[in-house]
Design a protein around this motif. Structure first.
Motif, PDB file in Angstrom:
ATOM      1  N   SER A  85     -52.421 -67.084  81.467  1.00  0.00           N
ATOM      2  CA  SER A  85     -51.982 -65.690  81.407  1.00  0.00           C
ATOM      3  C   SER A  85     -50.895 -65.461  80.358  1.00  0.00           C
ATOM      4  O   SER A  85     -50.421 -64.336  80.193  1.00  0.00           O
ATOM      5  N   LEU A  86     -50.469 -66.491  79.654  1.00  0.00           N
ATOM      6  CA  LEU A  86     -49.448 -66.321  78.620  1.00  0.00           C
ATOM      7  C   LEU A  86     -49.919 -65.328  77.571  1.00  0.00           C
ATOM      8  O   LEU A  86     -51.066 -65.349  77.131  1.00  0.00           O
ATOM      9  N   PHE A  87     -49.003 -64.459  77.138  1.00  0.00           N
ATOM     10  CA  PHE A  87     -49.332 -63.427  76.161  1.00  0.00           C
ATOM     11  C   PHE A  87     -48.450 -63.598  74.934  1.00  0.00           C
ATOM     12  O   PHE A  87     -47.223 -63.671  75.040  1.00  0.00           O
ATOM     13  N   ASN A  88     -49.070 -63.651  73.771  1.00  0.00           N
ATOM     14  CA  ASN A  88     -48.323 -63.856  72.529  1.00  0.00           C
ATOM     15  C   ASN A  88     -47.877 -62.520  71.943  1.00  0.00           C
ATOM     16  O   ASN A  88     -48.428 -62.030  70.960  1.00  0.00           O
ATOM     17  N   GLY A  89     -46.889 -61.909  72.573  1.00  0.00           N
ATOM     18  CA  GLY A  89     -46.406 -60.608  72.129  1.00  0.00           C
ATOM     19  C   GLY A  89     -45.460 -60.697  70.942  1.00  0.00           C
ATOM     20  O   GLY A  89     -44.782 -61.709  70.734  1.00  0.00           O
ATOM     21  N   ARG A  90     -45.412 -59.617  70.175  1.00  0.00           N
ATOM     22  CA  ARG A  90     -44.475 -59.507  69.055  1.00  0.00           C
ATOM     23  C   ARG A  90     -43.052 -59.298  69.575  1.00  0.00           C
ATOM     24  O   ARG A  90     -42.831 -58.646  70.597  1.00  0.00           O
ATOM     25  N   LYS A  91     -42.089 -59.844  68.836  1.00  0.00           N
ATOM     26  CA  LYS A  91     -40.670 -59.653  69.136  1.00  0.00           C
ATOM     27  C   LYS A  91     -39.921 -59.394  67.828  1.00  0.00           C
ATOM     28  O   LYS A  91     -40.391 -59.746  66.745  1.00  0.00           O
ATOM     29  N   LEU A 132     -27.701 -54.415  62.078  1.00  0.00           N
ATOM     30  CA  LEU A 132     -28.428 -55.593  62.543  1.00  0.00           C
ATOM     31  C   LEU A 132     -29.626 -55.841  61.629  1.00  0.00           C
ATOM     32  O   LEU A 132     -30.414 -54.924  61.376  1.00  0.00           O
ATOM     33  N   ASN A 133     -29.745 -57.052  61.126  1.00  0.00           N
ATOM     34  CA  ASN A 133     -30.868 -57.424  60.252  1.00  0.00           C
ATOM     35  C   ASN A 133     -31.973 -58.023  61.118  1.00  0.00           C
ATOM     36  O   ASN A 133     -31.791 -59.073  61.729  1.00  0.00           O
ATOM     37  N   LEU A 134     -33.120 -57.356  61.150  1.00  0.00           N
ATOM     38  CA  LEU A 134     -34.191 -57.770  62.044  1.00  0.00           C
ATOM     39  C   LEU A 134     -35.515 -57.932  61.307  1.00  0.00           C
ATOM     40  O   LEU A 134     -35.879 -57.096  60.474  1.00  0.00           O
ATOM     41  N   GLY A 135     -36.207 -59.016  61.628  1.00  0.00           N
ATOM     42  CA  GLY A 135     -37.559 -59.228  61.150  1.00  0.00           C
ATOM     43  C   GLY A 135     -38.516 -59.231  62.324  1.00  0.00           C
ATOM     44  O   GLY A 135     -38.216 -58.677  63.389  1.00  0.00           O
ATOM     45  N   LEU A 136     -39.671 -59.860  62.147  1.00  0.00           N
ATOM     46  CA  LEU A 136     -40.658 -59.970  63.216  1.00  0.00           C
ATOM     47  C   LEU A 136     -40.930 -61.436  63.539  1.00  0.00           C
ATOM     48  O   LEU A 136     -40.897 -62.290  62.661  1.00  0.00           O
ATOM     49  N   THR A 137     -41.192 -61.702  64.790  1.00  0.00           N
ATOM     50  CA  THR A 137     -41.644 -63.010  65.233  1.00  0.00           C
ATOM     51  C   THR A 137     -42.567 -62.788  66.421  1.00  0.00           C
ATOM     52  O   THR A 137     -42.995 -61.661  66.672  1.00  0.00           O
ATOM     53  N   ASP A 138     -42.924 -63.832  67.135  1.00  0.00           N
ATOM     54  CA  ASP A 138     -43.767 -63.669  68.321  1.00  0.00           C
ATOM     55  C   ASP A 138     -43.423 -64.736  69.351  1.00  0.00           C
ATOM     56  O   ASP A 138     -42.688 -65.686  69.072  1.00  0.00           O
ATOM     57  N   TYR A 139     -43.966 -64.537  70.553  1.00  0.00           N
ATOM     58  CA  TYR A 139     -43.628 -65.422  71.668  1.00  0.00           C
ATOM     59  C   TYR A 139     -44.145 -66.840  71.429  1.00  0.00           C
ATOM     60  O   TYR A 139     -43.482 -67.815  71.788  1.00  0.00           O
ATOM     61  N   ARG A 140     -45.303 -66.959  70.812  1.00  0.00           N
ATOM     62  CA  ARG A 140     -45.888 -68.274  70.514  1.00  0.00           C
ATOM     63  C   ARG A 140     -44.929 -69.105  69.664  1.00  0.00           C
ATOM     64  O   ARG A 140     -44.688 -70.286  69.944  1.00  0.00           O
ATOM     65  N   THR A 141     -44.379 -68.489  68.623  1.00  0.00           N
ATOM     66  CA  THR A 141     -43.473 -69.216  67.734  1.00  0.00           C
ATOM     67  C   THR A 141     -42.155 -69.513  68.426  1.00  0.00           C
ATOM     68  O   THR A 141     -41.515 -70.542  68.163  1.00  0.00           O
ATOM     69  N   PHE A 142     -41.736 -68.641  69.324  1.00  0.00           N
ATOM     70  CA  PHE A 142     -40.532 -68.883  70.119  1.00  0.00           C
ATOM     71  C   PHE A 142     -40.715 -70.127  70.987  1.00  0.00           C
ATOM     72  O   PHE A 142     -39.856 -71.009  71.029  1.00  0.00           O
ATOM     73  N   PHE A 144     -27.567 -61.239  83.659  1.00  0.00           N
ATOM     74  CA  PHE A 144     -27.428 -59.795  83.653  1.00  0.00           C
ATOM     75  C   PHE A 144     -28.820 -59.191  83.438  1.00  0.00           C
ATOM     76  O   PHE A 144     -29.687 -59.841  82.839  1.00  0.00           O
ATOM     77  N   PRO A 145     -29.074 -57.986  83.914  1.00  0.00           N
ATOM     78  CA  PRO A 145     -30.378 -57.373  83.668  1.00  0.00           C
ATOM     79  C   PRO A 145     -30.655 -57.292  82.168  1.00  0.00           C
ATOM     80  O   PRO A 145     -29.744 -57.031  81.379  1.00  0.00           O
ATOM     81  N   GLY A 146     -31.896 -57.515  81.779  1.00  0.00           N
ATOM     82  CA  GLY A 146     -32.223 -57.444  80.353  1.00  0.00           C
ATOM     83  C   GLY A 146     -33.593 -58.001  80.062  1.00  0.00           C
ATOM     84  O   GLY A 146     -34.350 -58.370  80.964  1.00  0.00           O
ATOM     85  N   GLY A 147     -33.903 -58.062  78.786  1.00  0.00           N
ATOM     86  CA  GLY A 147     -35.197 -58.553  78.334  1.00  0.00           C
ATOM     87  C   GLY A 147     -35.237 -58.589  76.827  1.00  0.00           C
ATOM     88  O   GLY A 147     -34.523 -59.373  76.206  1.00  0.00           O
ATOM     89  N   HIS A 148     -36.031 -57.698  76.231  1.00  0.00           N
ATOM     90  CA  HIS A 148     -36.164 -57.640  74.775  1.00  0.00           C
ATOM     91  C   HIS A 148     -36.399 -56.208  74.318  1.00  0.00           C
ATOM     92  O   HIS A 148     -37.105 -55.458  74.999  1.00  0.00           O
ATOM     93  N   PRO A 149     -35.882 -55.832  73.151  1.00  0.00           N
ATOM     94  CA  PRO A 149     -36.430 -54.654  72.474  1.00  0.00           C
ATOM     95  C   PRO A 149     -37.845 -55.001  72.023  1.00  0.00           C
ATOM     96  O   PRO A 149     -38.121 -56.149  71.671  1.00  0.00           O
ATOM     97  N   GLU A 150     -38.752 -54.048  72.055  1.00  0.00           N
ATOM     98  CA  GLU A 150     -40.168 -54.347  71.857  1.00  0.00           C
ATOM     99  C   GLU A 150     -40.756 -53.643  70.632  1.00  0.00           C
ATOM    100  O   GLU A 150     -40.795 -52.409  70.593  1.00  0.00           O
ATOM    101  N   PRO A 151     -41.247 -54.396  69.643  1.00  0.00           N
ATOM    102  CA  PRO A 151     -41.942 -53.777  68.507  1.00  0.00           C
ATOM    103  C   PRO A 151     -43.133 -52.924  68.946  1.00  0.00           C
ATOM    104  O   PRO A 151     -43.415 -51.876  68.349  1.00  0.00           O
ATOM    105  N   GLN A 152     -43.833 -53.346  70.016  1.00  0.00           N
ATOM    106  CA  GLN A 152     -45.008 -52.607  70.468  1.00  0.00           C
ATOM    107  C   GLN A 152     -44.668 -51.188  70.906  1.00  0.00           C
ATOM    108  O   GLN A 152     -45.502 -50.285  70.819  1.00  0.00           O
ATOM    109  N   GLU A 153     -43.433 -50.971  71.392  1.00  0.00           N
ATOM    110  CA  GLU A 153     -43.026 -49.631  71.796  1.00  0.00           C
ATOM    111  C   GLU A 153     -43.059 -48.661  70.618  1.00  0.00           C
ATOM    112  O   GLU A 153     -43.187 -47.447  70.805  1.00  0.00           O
TER     113      GLU A 153
END
Length: 305
Positions: free
Chosen positions: A61-67, A90-100, A161-170
């Protein structure tokens, strides 16, 4: 008070804004130049796919989402130390869960690091997705903490603390080429910057079950990185208009309550005894919060690169 430059510290403060910055004082530079650089060791690069495939065999069920990938930040403080004159980009690029999974979470993660003082150079071969966390203060002066489920991939059973990730998909961002095709850079940068703030509200609502209207506007207080596998996270502070007992009741029906097993509302002094069971980046988030409390007495702006 503990210091962020202690060589034994489980975290490093990449940037601290103790006075708390609203969205108007936080911008984003988004682009390919902040993406991960592949390592020259081909066998190390090949291990990313190998580790991912091994994980898939045990969890289909692992999903390789963009981050969004953290590629550094720039601090501007014009005209002195006044919070109103401060600005962070903030300097931001793209990566994904697989590479993480295959770099930061790999047993070989230290091999991906470059010996350098500059943190961006040191981590240029790691995925380094930017997580987020919220210091949520209840109306009766407590801080919200969650105990992670034993089924999560990172730090099961730890306090966070509550949290997660900002999402490129949004934002409909799948790749850089797609972005180039429908938006100019200023528009995209503005949307990504807003997602930094929208996402932390979304995460708090989903993880602890409070209604969004109970939350005050979040302010950005900095970025900490845990020393173990160099994982960065942006931290925000926000007040909630609800009391601890009300939040406890709402938590039982939280959308993402399965990610944690229990919610605590804790006095500041008690959190000190819980940091040893926090991931390093969240321990750093607590340090950023304490800097904010200190700054409330003198409106300081501190950075430690």
């Amino acid at each position: 008070m503990e210091t962020a430059d202690d060589p034994c510290s489980p975290f490093k403060i990449l940037i601290a804004c103790p006075s708390g910055l609203p969205p108007s004082q936080v911008s984003v530079a988004f682009g390919e130049r902040y993406d991960r650089i592949p390592h020259l060791d081909s066998s190390l690069e090949d291990s990313i796919s190998e580790i991912w495939n091994q994980r898939l065999q045990t969890n289909s069920s692992l999903f390789n989402g963009r981050k969004f990938r953290y590629g550094g930040s720039t601090l501007h403080s014009e005209g002195g130390s006044s919070n109103e004159d401060s600005h962070v980009c903030l300097n931001l690029g793209l990566t994904d869960y697989r590479t993480f999974v295959g770099t930061n979470l790999s047993p070989l993660w230290e091999k991906f690091l470059v010996p350098a003082e500059d943190d961006c150079i040191r981590c240029r071969h790691t995925s380094s997705p930017l997580g987020n966390g919220a210091i949520v203060e209840t109306s009766d002066g407590k801080i919200v903490l969650l105990q992670r489920s034993n089924n999560v991939g990172e730090f099961p059973g730890h306090f966070v603390f509550p949290g997660g990730h900002p999402e490129p998909q949004e934002l409909g961002i799948e790749c850089h080429d797609h972005v180039k095709g429908f938006e100019d850079s200023n528009t995209i940068n503005g949307k990504v910057s807003q997602e930094m703030f929208d996402s932390i509200i979304r995460e708090v609502v989903e993880e602890i079950g409070v209604p969004p209207e109970s939350l005050r506007n979040p302010v950005f207080i900095g970025i900490s990185r845990r020393e173990l596998n160099v994982r960065p996270a942006a931290f925000f502070f926000m007040k909630c208009s609800l009391e601890s007992v009300e939040i406890q009741d709402l938590y039982t029906s939280a959308q993402d309550g399965y990610e944690s097993t229990q919610l605590y509302t804790v006095p500041l002094i008690d959190i000190e005894n819980m940091t040893s069971r926090m991931p390093g980046c969240h321990h750093g988030g607590f340090f950023l919060y304490k800097l904010m409390l200190q700054a409330a007495k003198g409106d300081k702006f501190i950075t430690d690169h």
